[in-house]
Design an enzyme around this catalytic site. Sequence first.
Site, PDB file in Angstrom:
ATOM      1  N   ARG A 111     -50.778  82.352   2.875  1.00  0.00           N
ATOM      2  CA  ARG A 111     -51.649  82.572   1.712  1.00  0.00           C
ATOM      3  C   ARG A 111     -51.065  81.942   0.462  1.00  0.00           C
ATOM      4  O   ARG A 111     -51.792  81.417  -0.381  1.00  0.00           O
ATOM      5  CB  ARG A 111     -51.898  84.075   1.528  1.00  0.00           C
ATOM      6  CG  ARG A 111     -52.726  84.645   2.666  1.00  0.00           C
ATOM      7  CD  ARG A 111     -52.988  86.129   2.532  1.00  0.00           C
ATOM      8  NE  ARG A 111     -53.651  86.626   3.732  1.00  0.00           N
ATOM      9  CZ  ARG A 111     -53.887  87.897   3.996  1.00  0.00           C
ATOM     10  NH1 ARG A 111     -53.507  88.821   3.117  1.00  0.00           N
ATOM     11  NH2 ARG A 111     -54.499  88.263   5.112  1.00  0.00           N
ATOM     12  N   GLY A 131     -61.238  92.817   6.914  1.00  0.00           N
ATOM     13  CA  GLY A 131     -61.356  91.718   7.863  1.00  0.00           C
ATOM     14  C   GLY A 131     -61.663  90.407   7.165  1.00  0.00           C
ATOM     15  O   GLY A 131     -61.044  90.060   6.173  1.00  0.00           O
ATOM     16  N   GLY A 132     -62.665  89.685   7.660  1.00  0.00           N
ATOM     17  CA  GLY A 132     -63.012  88.388   7.092  1.00  0.00           C
ATOM     18  C   GLY A 132     -64.092  88.450   6.027  1.00  0.00           C
ATOM     19  O   GLY A 132     -64.682  87.424   5.674  1.00  0.00           O
ATOM     20  N   LYS A 184     -58.736 103.449  11.188  1.00  0.00           N
ATOM     21  CA  LYS A 184     -59.032 102.256  10.381  1.00  0.00           C
ATOM     22  C   LYS A 184     -59.790 101.251  11.258  1.00  0.00           C
ATOM     23  O   LYS A 184     -59.181 100.384  11.894  1.00  0.00           O
ATOM     24  CB  LYS A 184     -57.743 101.635   9.822  1.00  0.00           C
ATOM     25  CG  LYS A 184     -57.994 100.405   8.938  1.00  0.00           C
ATOM     26  CD  LYS A 184     -56.728  99.910   8.260  1.00  0.00           C
ATOM     27  CE  LYS A 184     -57.014  98.640   7.466  1.00  0.00           C
ATOM     28  NZ  LYS A 184     -55.850  98.160   6.690  1.00  0.00           N
ATOM     29  N   GLU A 195     -55.453 101.587  13.843  1.00  0.00           N
ATOM     30  CA  GLU A 195     -56.324 100.449  13.499  1.00  0.00           C
ATOM     31  C   GLU A 195     -56.674  99.617  14.734  1.00  0.00           C
ATOM     32  O   GLU A 195     -55.955  98.674  15.076  1.00  0.00           O
ATOM     33  CB  GLU A 195     -55.652  99.558  12.443  1.00  0.00           C
ATOM     34  CG  GLU A 195     -56.526  98.387  12.017  1.00  0.00           C
ATOM     35  CD  GLU A 195     -55.909  97.538  10.921  1.00  0.00           C
ATOM     36  OE1 GLU A 195     -56.546  96.547  10.511  1.00  0.00           O
ATOM     37  OE2 GLU A 195     -54.785  97.841  10.475  1.00  0.00           O
TER      38      GLU A 195
END
Length: 358
Positions: free
Chosen positions: A40, A269-270, A226, A184
């Site tokens: 990132r 998520g996305g 989650k 999750e």
Amino acid sequence: MEMEYQSMNVKKLTETTHALLADNKGLFAMDESISTCNKRFADAGIAQTEENRRRYRELIIKTSGLNESISGVILYHETIRQSDESGIPFIKIITDAGIIPGIKVDIGTEDLAGFPDEKITEGLDGLRYRLKEYARMGARFSKWRAVMFIGQGIPSRNCIISNANALARYAALCQECGLVPIVEPEVMMLGGHSSKMCYTITKEVINTVFDELYLQNIALEGIILKPNMILPGLDSGEKKSAEKIAEDTIKCLMECVPAAVPGIAFLSGGQSPQEASIRLNAMKQNPASNLPWKLTFSFGRALQETALMSWKGDDANMVNAQQDIYHRAKCNRAANMGLYNDEIEKRNQKGLKLHILG
């Protein structure tokens, strides 16, 4: 004596879950692995160094007013050991702000042997001792993420069971140490599958996870689930309204999640930051919102994306980046109350506070 100890442990766990789910606040997932954080940074043009990672995480936890919307932060094994420029440990800064520190304890995914294109999450070896160390450091909850992809013939039943079993074994070790496990099981958005297929797979995954949790004698009142929302694959071309996504997601969860579970914290998520807020808001406005468990958010990228691009590794941009974090956190708390709208989203976050009745 053993029963008394178990009762005390469950009481401690439920106290933590209630604190994490209080006041319409949510969780901030700043638990990226070193490789994910570096990726990132590379995308944002930031040098991928340990010091830059430390500076960025300091920026997040020192955001003024973060505790107005965030009840807990999920750290990574590097982050929980870091300190600010003056040497104050991050975990003290977080705790002093009235936010509960948590820790991601899985060590990532590897290929599932014998099952091409499928993944298994690893990190159970030595986990009991790592959990004890994190508890001594001040962590009160933890997270383990399993991932399942939808494709031709996948996820296999073995992939679902193997990941569910690992999640349950992790949860048992957490509760033994007095840490609330964030469980999750993520059905990934990548792919061209329909939302109907996402519903079918997510239902199977969550049902299997709870089967395994029962086998491990997990106190359900001392966990937080989650999950993903029920969404079409990113490459499907399918368009669904936020209201329909909310309806499908709530229906799926009502079919799978026991009432004993105190809370469900959605992953982003996305999704874009705005999509995640809009869809969470739709959950809270759904007519079937009289649910047995609380709904909230546990977002990572959806809270950080704009701030990282604002910061760019330059401290001259730090205030702007912190205001972006504050704004997104307040937007999601508004969504958690069913109050999010365009006015709140478009309001100038540079120095403006969102006045939300809570």
